[in-house]
Design an enzyme around this catalytic site. Structure first.
Site, PDB file in Angstrom:
ATOM      1  N   CYS A   8       6.490  -1.223   3.392  1.00  0.00           N
ATOM      2  CA  CYS A   8       7.871  -1.749   3.405  1.00  0.00           C
ATOM      3  C   CYS A   8       8.538  -2.509   2.263  1.00  0.00           C
ATOM      4  CB  CYS A   8       7.261  -3.559   3.628  1.00  0.00           C
ATOM      5  SG  CYS A   8       8.199  -4.679   4.817  1.00  0.00           S
ATOM      6  N   CYS A  80       9.597  -2.072   8.294  1.00  0.00           N
ATOM      7  CA  CYS A  80      11.154  -1.664   7.861  1.00  0.00           C
ATOM      8  C   CYS A  80      11.895  -0.627   7.548  1.00  0.00           C
ATOM      9  CB  CYS A  80      11.333  -2.784   6.920  1.00  0.00           C
ATOM     10  SG  CYS A  80      11.599  -2.389   4.914  1.00  0.00           S
ATOM     11  N   CYS A  87      12.091   4.974   0.907  1.00  0.00           N
ATOM     12  CA  CYS A  87      10.608   6.115   0.617  1.00  0.00           C
ATOM     13  C   CYS A  87      10.695   6.625  -0.239  1.00  0.00           C
ATOM     14  CB  CYS A  87       9.431   5.708   1.383  1.00  0.00           C
ATOM     15  SG  CYS A  87       7.834   6.454   1.480  1.00  0.00           S
TER      16      CYS A  87
END
Length: 138
Positions: A8, A80, A87
């Site tokens: 997240c 999310c 990422c």
């Protein structure tokens, strides 16, 4: 034993709740990790709402995803959109990567009842999703 990473943005709320349920659902069949692309500390409302369902996440820590760069994950689960879009590369050979953008209860402003309802909604959505995940992949 499977390695599962839940990712997240801040590793404070949704990923922590998912971590708690995944640990509960998998027992000793998986090693569960949760991390963020940032760390925001554990959200006390997430701890409280999980405790209402009998799951203690008070001992969890908020970790950066880079801390787990040497682990070969079987599953990388983003919870999310921000984490999914931002990422960093996670080098896992055959990881199955799944994404689901869960409602963020930490953004809700209002009375304590409204905040509680928001965390309950997110918790139940996360519990349902990861229950199905376990039934599909384990």
């Amino acid at each position: 034993m499977k390695n599962v990473l839940v990712l997240c943005t801040g590793n404070s709320c949704r990923s922590q709740m998912a971590h708690g349920y995944l640990h509960y659902f998998t027992g000793k069949n998986a090693k569960i990790y949760s991390a963020g692309i940032e760390t925001h500390g554990i959200n006390p409302d997430a701890v409280a709402i999980m405790k209402e369902d009998g799951i203690d996440i008070s001992h969890h820590t908020s970790n950066l995803v880079e801390e787990y760069s040497d682990i070969d994950f079987d599953f990388i689960l983003t919870v999310c959109d921000h984490a999914n879009e931002n990422c960093p590369y996670i080098p896992s050979k055959n990881a199955i990567r799944l994404h689901h953008n869960f409602f963020d209860p930490s953004k809700v402003m209002g009375s304590s009842e409204e905040k509680h309802a928001a965390f309950l909604k997110a918790r139940d959505e996360i519990k349902h999703y990861f229950g199905n995940f376990i039934n599909t992949y384990f």
